[in-house]
Design a protein around this motif. Sequence first.
Motif, short mmCIF file in Angstrom:
data_model
loop_
_atom_site.label_atom_id
_atom_site.label_comp_id
_atom_site.label_asym_id
_atom_site.label_seq_id
_atom_site.Cartn_x
_atom_site.Cartn_y
_atom_site.Cartn_z
N GLY A 1 0.82 -1.19 0.00
CA GLY A 1 0.00 0.00 0.00
C GLY A 1 0.86 1.24 0.00
N VAL A 2 0.23 2.37 -0.25
CA VAL A 2 0.93 3.65 -0.30
C VAL A 2 -0.02 4.77 0.11
CG1 VAL A 2 0.39 4.06 -2.74
CG2 VAL A 2 2.41 5.11 -1.73
N SER A 3 0.53 5.79 0.74
CA SER A 3 -0.23 7.01 0.99
C SER A 3 0.65 8.20 0.66
CB SER A 3 -0.74 7.08 2.43
OG SER A 3 0.35 7.18 3.33
N HIS A 4 0.03 9.32 0.31
CA HIS A 4 0.76 10.51 -0.09
C HIS A 4 0.02 11.72 0.45
CE1 HIS A 4 1.89 13.58 -3.29
NE2 HIS A 4 3.00 13.34 -2.62
N LEU A 5 0.74 12.57 1.17
CA LEU A 5 0.16 13.78 1.75
C LEU A 5 0.71 15.01 1.05
CD1 LEU A 5 0.57 12.89 5.53
CD2 LEU A 5 -1.49 12.65 4.15
N ILE A 6 -0.15 16.03 0.87
CA ILE A 6 0.27 17.30 0.31
C ILE A 6 -0.09 18.39 1.31
CG2 ILE A 6 -0.06 19.00 -1.53
CD1 ILE A 6 -0.78 16.66 -3.39
N ILE A 7 0.91 19.17 1.73
CA ILE A 7 0.68 20.28 2.65
C ILE A 7 0.05 21.42 1.87
CG2 ILE A 7 1.78 21.94 4.19
CD1 ILE A 7 4.06 19.84 4.52
N MET A 8 -1.05 21.95 2.41
CA MET A 8 -1.74 23.05 1.75
C MET A 8 -1.52 24.34 2.55
SD MET A 8 -5.07 20.71 0.80
CE MET A 8 -6.12 22.04 0.32
N ASP A 9 -1.75 25.49 1.93
CA ASP A 9 -1.49 26.78 2.57
C ASP A 9 -2.48 27.12 3.69
OD1 ASP A 9 0.63 27.21 0.88
OD2 ASP A 9 -0.51 28.44 -0.53
N ASN A 10 -3.60 26.47 3.74
CA ASN A 10 -4.68 26.86 4.66
C ASN A 10 -4.69 26.05 5.96
OD1 ASN A 10 -5.50 24.42 3.69
ND2 ASN A 10 -7.43 25.14 2.83
N GLY A 11 -3.61 25.37 6.30
CA GLY A 11 -3.58 24.58 7.53
C GLY A 11 -4.17 23.19 7.39
N GLU A 12 -4.45 22.81 6.16
CA GLU A 12 -4.99 21.48 5.90
C GLU A 12 -3.94 20.64 5.17
OE1 GLU A 12 -9.66 22.76 5.42
OE2 GLU A 12 -8.51 22.34 3.62
N ILE A 13 -4.11 19.34 5.28
CA ILE A 13 -3.27 18.40 4.54
C ILE A 13 -4.19 17.62 3.60
CG2 ILE A 13 -1.81 16.36 4.70
CD1 ILE A 13 -0.25 18.29 6.18
N ASP A 14 -3.80 17.54 2.34
CA ASP A 14 -4.55 16.78 1.35
C ASP A 14 -4.02 15.35 1.33
OD1 ASP A 14 -5.97 15.84 -0.84
OD2 ASP A 14 -4.84 17.02 -2.30
N ARG A 42 -0.93 15.44 11.95
CA ARG A 42 -0.90 16.09 13.27
C ARG A 42 0.50 16.60 13.59
NH1 ARG A 42 -4.89 11.82 15.62
NH2 ARG A 42 -6.79 13.05 15.70
N LEU A 43 1.52 15.79 13.32
CA LEU A 43 2.90 16.21 13.57
C LEU A 43 3.26 17.46 12.77
CD1 LEU A 43 4.82 12.80 13.64
CD2 LEU A 43 4.48 14.38 15.55
N MET A 44 2.66 17.61 11.61
CA MET A 44 2.91 18.78 10.77
C MET A 44 2.08 19.98 11.19
SD MET A 44 3.47 17.22 6.97
CE MET A 44 2.72 15.60 6.99
N GLY A 45 1.23 19.80 12.21
CA GLY A 45 0.44 20.92 12.72
C GLY A 45 -0.83 21.22 11.96
N ALA A 46 -1.27 20.31 11.13
CA ALA A 46 -2.50 20.54 10.35
C ALA A 46 -3.72 20.48 11.26
CB ALA A 46 -2.62 19.51 9.24
N ARG A 47 -4.76 21.18 10.85
CA ARG A 47 -6.02 21.14 11.61
C ARG A 47 -7.02 20.15 11.02
NH1 ARG A 47 -9.44 24.57 8.73
NH2 ARG A 47 -8.35 26.02 7.40
N ALA A 48 -6.79 19.76 9.74
CA ALA A 48 -7.71 18.82 9.10
C ALA A 48 -7.00 18.09 7.97
CB ALA A 48 -8.94 19.55 8.54
N LEU A 49 -7.49 16.90 7.72
CA LEU A 49 -7.07 16.09 6.58
C LEU A 49 -8.24 16.12 5.60
CD1 LEU A 49 -4.61 14.18 6.00
CD2 LEU A 49 -6.00 12.33 6.89
N VAL A 50 -7.98 16.45 4.34
CA VAL A 50 -9.04 16.50 3.32
C VAL A 50 -8.67 15.55 2.19
CG1 VAL A 50 -9.77 18.84 3.89
CG2 VAL A 50 -7.99 18.50 2.19
N LEU A 51 -9.69 15.04 1.51
CA LEU A 51 -9.43 14.11 0.42
C LEU A 51 -10.61 14.02 -0.52
CD1 LEU A 51 -10.58 10.69 1.25
CD2 LEU A 51 -9.84 11.99 3.23
#
Length: 90
Positions: A1-14, A42-51
């Motif tokens: 399996g694989v997962s990929h996160l993208i840091i967004m400018d608005n405090g969210e992670i995609d 969470r470690l990156m300080g995001a407030r939400a995960l969106v997908l």
Amino acid sequence: GVSHLIIMDNGEIDLDHLFVEPAFIGHGIGGLLWRHAVDQARLMGARALVLGADPNARPFYEHMGAVVVGEIASPVVTGRSNPLMRYELS
């Protein structure tokens, strides 16, 4: 399996990708990848995960606690809408 996160400018992670080889679906790998993605966000300080979820994966994400907040055009299937989902990290 694989997962990929993208840091967004608005405090969210995609959560850009979370994929498990079909032969291994149902063995807990998706849950492990999900929990790892949540922990990293969470470690990156995001407030939400969106997908943008594949419609067939929507029940998995709902089981993980994500909620549908809208729809987006499918990047794979022309004319299909995918659920836009959100998971609050606070």
